[in-house]
Design a protein around this motif. Structure first.
Motif, PDB file in Angstrom:
ATOM      1  N   THR A 403       0.818  -1.218   0.000  1.00 26.04           N
ATOM      2  CA  THR A 403       0.000   0.000   0.000  1.00 26.04           C
ATOM      3  C   THR A 403       0.851   1.267   0.000  1.00 26.04           C
ATOM      4  O   THR A 403       0.349   2.350  -0.327  1.00 26.04           O
ATOM      5  CB  THR A 403      -0.937   0.020   1.215  1.00 26.04           C
ATOM      6  OG1 THR A 403      -0.176  -0.202   2.417  1.00 26.04           O
ATOM      7  CG2 THR A 403      -2.000  -1.051   1.089  1.00 26.04           C
ATOM      8  N   ASN A 404       2.117   1.157   0.359  1.00 23.81           N
ATOM      9  CA  ASN A 404       3.003   2.314   0.378  1.00 23.81           C
ATOM     10  C   ASN A 404       3.985   2.312  -0.800  1.00 23.81           C
ATOM     11  O   ASN A 404       4.959   3.078  -0.798  1.00 23.81           O
ATOM     12  CB  ASN A 404       3.788   2.370   1.692  1.00 23.81           C
ATOM     13  CG  ASN A 404       2.913   2.749   2.870  1.00 23.81           C
ATOM     14  OD1 ASN A 404       2.622   3.912   3.109  1.00 23.81           O
ATOM     15  ND2 ASN A 404       2.465   1.739   3.605  1.00 23.81           N
ATOM     16  N   GLY A 411       1.774   0.474  -9.256  1.00 23.56           N
ATOM     17  CA  GLY A 411       3.105   0.134  -8.753  1.00 23.56           C
ATOM     18  C   GLY A 411       3.089  -1.154  -7.957  1.00 23.56           C
ATOM     19  O   GLY A 411       3.988  -1.998  -8.101  1.00 23.56           O
ATOM     20  N   ALA A 412       2.043  -1.321  -7.109  1.00 22.16           N
ATOM     21  CA  ALA A 412       1.925  -2.550  -6.320  1.00 22.16           C
ATOM     22  C   ALA A 412       1.724  -3.754  -7.232  1.00 22.16           C
ATOM     23  O   ALA A 412       2.320  -4.815  -7.027  1.00 22.16           O
ATOM     24  CB  ALA A 412       0.769  -2.428  -5.329  1.00 22.16           C
ATOM     25  N   ILE A 439      -1.619 -14.279   0.112  1.00 25.60           N
ATOM     26  CA  ILE A 439      -1.185 -13.115   0.889  1.00 25.60           C
ATOM     27  C   ILE A 439      -1.399 -11.822   0.115  1.00 25.60           C
ATOM     28  O   ILE A 439      -1.891 -10.828   0.662  1.00 25.60           O
ATOM     29  CB  ILE A 439       0.301 -13.265   1.286  1.00 25.60           C
ATOM     30  CG1 ILE A 439       0.494 -14.509   2.158  1.00 25.60           C
ATOM     31  CG2 ILE A 439       0.796 -12.019   2.019  1.00 25.60           C
ATOM     32  CD1 ILE A 439       1.945 -14.836   2.444  1.00 25.60           C
ATOM     33  N   VAL A 440      -1.049 -11.816  -1.180  1.00 20.12           N
ATOM     34  CA  VAL A 440      -1.054 -10.559  -1.931  1.00 20.12           C
ATOM     35  C   VAL A 440      -2.379 -10.280  -2.633  1.00 20.12           C
ATOM     36  O   VAL A 440      -2.724  -9.112  -2.848  1.00 20.12           O
ATOM     37  CB  VAL A 440       0.095 -10.547  -2.966  1.00 20.12           C
ATOM     38  CG1 VAL A 440       1.429 -10.683  -2.267  1.00 20.12           C
ATOM     39  CG2 VAL A 440      -0.078 -11.641  -4.020  1.00 20.12           C
ATOM     40  N   VAL A 441      -3.138 -11.313  -2.999  1.00 18.82           N
ATOM     41  CA  VAL A 441      -4.374 -11.094  -3.762  1.00 18.82           C
ATOM     42  C   VAL A 441      -5.384 -10.241  -3.002  1.00 18.82           C
ATOM     43  O   VAL A 441      -5.924  -9.270  -3.556  1.00 18.82           O
ATOM     44  CB  VAL A 441      -4.983 -12.435  -4.201  1.00 18.82           C
ATOM     45  CG1 VAL A 441      -6.445 -12.265  -4.618  1.00 18.82           C
ATOM     46  CG2 VAL A 441      -4.196 -13.018  -5.364  1.00 18.82           C
ATOM     47  N   PRO A 442      -5.702 -10.541  -1.713  1.00 17.13           N
ATOM     48  CA  PRO A 442      -6.670  -9.685  -1.013  1.00 17.13           C
ATOM     49  C   PRO A 442      -6.237  -8.217  -0.956  1.00 17.13           C
ATOM     50  O   PRO A 442      -7.077  -7.320  -1.063  1.00 17.13           O
ATOM     51  CB  PRO A 442      -6.735 -10.311   0.391  1.00 17.13           C
ATOM     52  CG  PRO A 442      -6.286 -11.707   0.213  1.00 17.13           C
ATOM     53  CD  PRO A 442      -5.260 -11.657  -0.866  1.00 17.13           C
ATOM     54  N   ILE A 443      -4.947  -7.980  -0.806  1.00 17.88           N
ATOM     55  CA  ILE A 443      -4.443  -6.606  -0.724  1.00 17.88           C
ATOM     56  C   ILE A 443      -4.678  -5.881  -2.044  1.00 17.88           C
ATOM     57  O   ILE A 443      -5.143  -4.729  -2.073  1.00 17.88           O
ATOM     58  CB  ILE A 443      -2.945  -6.611  -0.361  1.00 17.88           C
ATOM     59  CG1 ILE A 443      -2.727  -7.322   0.975  1.00 17.88           C
ATOM     60  CG2 ILE A 443      -2.398  -5.195  -0.307  1.00 17.88           C
ATOM     61  CD1 ILE A 443      -1.273  -7.594   1.297  1.00 17.88           C
TER      62      ILE A 443
END
Length: 524
Positions: A403-404, A411-412, A439-443
């Motif tokens: 998120t940063n 970018g993410a 881990i990354v898909v929900p984000i």
């Protein structure tokens, strides 16, 4: 000590990477590291052991998941078709049709790879089969060894992006779970989810686009460098009508099977699991005549007609038994379906008996069981790892990092895609799917990305893991089946242009999301 407790999740992930690099079996590495770091975290006071109480329920839900039941059925379908030697006939007839063109033999291999992808979905079987049959012919007719290697390896991997595919089934399960988790995080309580049918529909057009990109590349290369992909010298020419008739005989059965399986899923007639069962039965009926070509094929013809008839009836009538409000037409349809089921069962029994007599049945079942066990064991091991990793705060660290990222959601996304691509050099798609994606898909979905579009981008990225050295599975399969004069470095050189083409395909889907989202939206 404070540094250790604050970075235990990072140490856990680094230990996993080290274990995989040292060659330890991934299943045992995942579960072993999860248990060890769970105990270590508990001893340091940063992990709640009560979280492991959810492990039994997770394993039970994996083993009883109706969607995942499609995996062994699709694997069985692919193994049966591979053993029935349909690929050999397709390659021979396609070669006769396109061989007189520059690069025509390469186009034939790509088209056969596409058909096998849509009917078998098993990369190893496709690559090995085409390496044994097509590569000697290509080399004998002057094709360069790197180009021949790249074409066969890349055409064999189409089975992962063109449905039905075990990779797409696993990805659909991960995306569904991630989508629900993202909805919960955003405070949206909805029953809407991402289905296997959605992912199949979304991947179909991008997969065909990738086939077109491969063919255009081969034709362009043959035009610019004729010696690398020459036309096959004219031998005894057959009339075009004769070639087309022979091609139709070997092309129609797998196409009918593809339409029956994919059509029933995309048309909403059957669930993916039910369609997988239809595919397994259809593959068995197609292979039955090949196991004993001198015997009567009437049982398979009647059984095939029965299967198609039941699919048509299911689309028009409610054939569920035990209903008190069934109409007269539905009751008649149920009895007709019962008779058609008996005819289908007859064909299945005859096909199984013939397969057992020629010694094919046992290897088919052993291969299906081995592949299925590997996939499910990987998912269970990943559940242990991800449960402890989340308990140590690893998911929060990843979320904060993404998120940063500079560039926001784009970018993410680019960072995640780059990580998946690099991991593909060392891991296969199952390991990446069950370790990284949950881990990354929900984000990424919380950031507002379309889940269907994201799934197709990830699927095309995961497909490159079969081609990227040093651990690309297609490279291992090809190395084992290629002629001795083909060197390993030539195989690596040959696949590099096709890896670049796959990245180009990812770029096309990235720029035009409608290629992935149009068909699922149309079918809903």
């Amino acid at each position: 000590m404070e540094f250790l407790t604050g970075n235990l999740d990072l140490l856990m992930f680094a230990t996993l990477c080290a274990g995989i690099m040292f060659g330890f079996p991934v299943v045992f590495t995942l579960s072993g590291i999860g248990i060890l770091f769970g105990i270590l975290g508990f001893s340091l006071g940063v992990f709640n052991m009560n979280l492991l109480a959810a492990l039994a329920q997770r394993i039970f839900s994996i083993m009883t998941n109706e969607i995942l039941l499609a995996i062994p059925l699709f694997v069985l379908m692919g193994v049966i078709l591979e053993r029935s030697r349909i690929a050999e006939d397709l390659l021979e007839e396609m070669g006769k049709l396109f061989g007189s063109l520059r690069g025509g033999l390469a186009v034939s291999v790509i088209l056969v790879g596409m058909l096998l992808a849509a009917s078998t979905g098993i990369v190893g079987a496709t690559v090995v089969t085409m390496a044994l049959i097509a590569m000697p012919t290509m080399l004998r007719n002057g094709y360069s060894r790197p180009l021949s290697s790249g074409i066969i390896a890349s055409a064999g991997t189409l089975g992962q992006i063109i449905p039905p595919s075990t990779m797409l089934i696993i990805l659909a399960e991960v995306m569904s779970s991630g989508y629900q988790q993202a909805q919960f995080t955003m405070g949206r309580f909805t029953v809407e989810t991402i289905s296997v049918g959605d992912i199949f529909a979304a991947a179909l057009i991008p997969g065909l686009c990738l086939v077109v990109i491969y063919i255009l590349f081969v034709l362009a290369l043959a035009f610019l460098r004729p010696k690398s992909a020459p036309a096959i010298p004219h031998g005894e020419e057959l009339p075009l009508a004769t070639v087309l008739r022979h091609l139709g005989k070997v092309l129609v059965p797998p196409v009918v099977l593809i339409v029956a399986v994919l059509g029933s899923i995309l048309g909403g007639i059957a669930t993916p699991t039910e369609a997988a069962a239809v595919g397994a039965v259809g593959a068995l009926l197609l292979a039955g005549p090949r196991f004993a070509p001198t015997r009567s094929n009437l049982p398979f013809l009647l059984s095939g007609i029965s299967v198609v008839a039941m699919l048509v009836m299911t689309s028009q009538l409610d054939l569920r038994i035990g209903r008190v409000n069934a109409t007269t037409a539905e009751r008649i349809g149920i009895w007709i379906a019962f008779g058609l089921t008996l005819l289908t069962f007859w064909g299945i029994l005859v096909a199984l008996w013939r397969a057992a007599r020629v010694g094919v049945l046992r290897p088919v079942l052993v291969s299906t069981t081995s592949v299925t066990s590997m996939i499910f064991a990987m998912m269970i091991g990943a559940s242990v790892f991800s449960l402890v990793f989340r308990g140590l705060g690893g998911d929060l660290r990843v979320e904060h990092f993404l998120t940063n990222m500079p560039g926001g959601e784009i970018g993410a996304l680019l960072f995640v895609m780059a990580v998946i691509f690099v991991m593909g050099f060392f891991l296969d798609f199952v390991e990446i799917s069950v370790i990284v994606l949950p881990i990354v898909v929900p984000i990424l979905l919380v950031m507002g990305m379309d889940p269907i579009w994201l799934a197709v981008l990830i699927a095309m990225n995961l497909q490159t893991s079969f081609l990227t050295p040093p651990f690309g599975f297609s490279l291992f399969y090809l190395r084992g089946a290629a002629p001795p004069e083909v060197k390993t470095i030539e195989i690596y050189r040959g696949v590099i242009p096709f890896v670049i083409l796959q990245i180009l395909g990812i770029g096309v889907i990235f720029m035009w999301p409608g290629l992935a989202t149009w068909l699922p939206a149309l079918l809903r």
